[in-house]
Design a protein around this motif. Structure first.
Motif: not given
Ligand SMILES: Cc1ncc(COP(=O)(O)O)c(C=O)c1O
Length: 190
Positions: A96-101
């Protein structure tokens, strides 16, 4: 450790709380129960330990998911089976987590969250609790790659009503059985 990659070596590991070997005390912080399993549970477990153990299990855990979903009045697609919540959390961080933020979690919370964030190369930031050790949902309405909180929070044990946390992405209900407002109904998004 000699064979670990450089990234793994750089991570400070999660250290679980002490688990006394004398088995004299009930540890509520590890969800131990003062009451033993009911004789019906023991009977069902004994029955399940049969020669079928030589066979590979159903990878979709269909029967278990159907039973759990019936109990919680959900659809089987809303139930995910893992080996304890740490494994489910690991998959959730990956999924679920976005590595860009940067991902967000409270500054006093389950100490495995920063370890998973580091393991999966997710930038993260912790959000202070207020002076009464409460999570303020509005503090999380920043640009982020995902938010994870336990509800009730650990180790403060302070919970939030589900109305207040609808905007927060990943809720860890490890201690829900001690009391609180479950967000399970939010999984029914249709
Ligand atoms: C908030 C929280 N979530 C998850 C876990 C892990 O639970 P499990 O033992 O089911 O992997 C813990 C264990 O301390 C916890 O405190």
């Amino acid at each position: 450790m000699r064979y670990w990659n450089t990234h793994l070596r750089s991570i400070r590991p999660y250290i679980p709380g002490e688990q006394p070997l004398d088995r004299k005390f009930i540890k509520l912080n590890t969800n131990e129960n003062p009451f033993p399993p009911s004789p019906k549970v023991r009977k069902a477990m004994k029955k399940a330990v049969n020669s079928n153990l030589r066979l590979y299990p159903d990878p979709t855990c269909r029967v278990l998911r159907e039973t759990i979903s019936k109990h919680f009045q959900l659809n089987p697609e809303n139930v995910f089976i893992g080996n304890g919540s740490d494994e489910v959390l690991a998959f959730s961080f990956l999924c679920f987590f976005e590595p860009t933020e940067q991902i967000l979690f409270p500054d006093i919370t389950y100490s495995f969250y920063p370890v998973y964030a580091e393991l999966y190369n997710l930038p993260y930031s912790s959000v202070p609790l207020n002076s009464s050790f409460e999570i303020i949902p509005e503090d999380y309405l920043l640009r982020n790659g995902g938010v994870v909180i336990p509800n009730p929070n650990a180790p403060t044990s302070i919970g939030l009503p589900s109305k207040e946390i609808e905007k927060i992405v990943l809720i860890d209900e490890a201690y829900f059985d001690f009391g609180g407002d479950s967000c399970v109904p939010l999984t029914d998004w249709r």
